[in-house]
Design a protein around this motif. Structure first.
Motif: not given
Length: 291
Positions: A135, A154, A198
């Motif tokens: 991320d 995500t 994700r």
């Protein structure tokens, strides 16, 4: 050599030697050593100061001993300053290198990506794959990733900069060039963790094909375990190479959805797009309020 010169040189070496022992201790001893280190340093300094006074007074070289001890402190401070400056310069170079690399990957030019991957100097190719899936800006190695421009998120609502197709493109380049490396399997393990975060189980079959290519290259039997000798120091960006964790992760991401709602979410990419749009609107409103 006079007594004064000898005392000066002896005490000049004391602090650098103690500092070297501390550095070695931090690298080879357990974590508890780091917690005890401040107390150990304080005690050692008291012993050294007492030794300077006692030995210097007994040999009539107190001034030379104090001068040597002071010189040792100056040497240690100068050495740590030089090392810290070199470490900072290396960090800046690695940061700039990966920012540039991730932006090349994001453009989706496979030839340019392969070239940039081979030109990395501060990261191995496996490390690069691991970092690309993080991320952006959410902690860990995500600080190396830009914040946009895409608004994909995500399951926890955190942004990621490199899309799943781009992530697969990098993984396929690495598996094509170095499939037999255990480090490549470690990077694929990290990639599967990213796909799970994700919420993208549909990507599992494509990931599985990459994994099976590494198994064929190593000559290892198919299955959810790493091949070859366990890495003494797995890439810190990727995590470990634990077979049990890999098996559990595969079971989690490859299992069928447990509820109709989960099945609908997997079968309808439009829902994900809608969620991304809602997140983008929310960010825009938050930025407007902040201004």
């Amino acid at each position: 050599m006079t007594h004064r010169t000898k005392s000066f040189l002896i005490w000049l070496a004391v602090i650098p030697v103690l500092a070297g022992l501390c550095v070695i201790g931090l690298s080879v001893l357990p974590l508890w050593f780091a917690y005890l280190l401040p107390f150990g340093i304080g005690l050692a300094l008291l012993v050294v100061l007492a030794g300077v006074v006692v030995a210097g007074s007994a040999t009539h070289t107190l001034k030379a001993s104090i001068a040597g001890l002071t010189g040792g402190v100056v040497l240690v401070i100068a050495a740590f300053s030089i090392v810290d400056a070199a470490r900072q310069a290396d960090w800046n170079a690695s940061y700039a290198e990966f920012r540039k690399f991730s932006q090349i990957v994001a453009r989706g030019d496979r030839k340019a990506t392969a070239s940039a991957l081979g030109d990395l100097r501060h990261f191995t190719q496996a490390e690069a794959l691991c970092i690309l899936g993080y991320d952006s800006g959410s902690g860990g190695w995500g600080y190396l990733m830009p914040e946009g421009p895409d608004a994909q998120r995500t399951r926890m609502g955190r942004r990621y900069f490199i899309s799943t197709p781009q992530l697969f493109e990098v993984a396929e380049i690495i598996v094509s060039t170095q499939p037999a490396k255990r480090e490549t399997q470690v990077a694929l393990h990290r990639m599967l963790q990213d796909l799970s975060s994700r919420g993208d189980p549909a990507a599992f079959p494509r990931w599985e094909q990459l994994w099976l290519r590494t198994k064929a290259a190593t000559g290892g039997p198919a299955g959810w375990h790493f091949d070859g000798t366990r890495l003494k120091r797995p890439p810190e960006q990727c995590g470990g190479d634990d077979d049990t964790d890999l098996t559990d992760l595969v079971k989690e991401i490859s299992k069928p959805p447990g509820t109709p709602e989960e099945a609908l979410a997997q079968e309808s990419p439009s829902l994900q797009a809608q969620q991304a749009a809602e997140n983008a609107i929310r960010d825009a409103r938050a930025n407007a309020v902040a201004r």
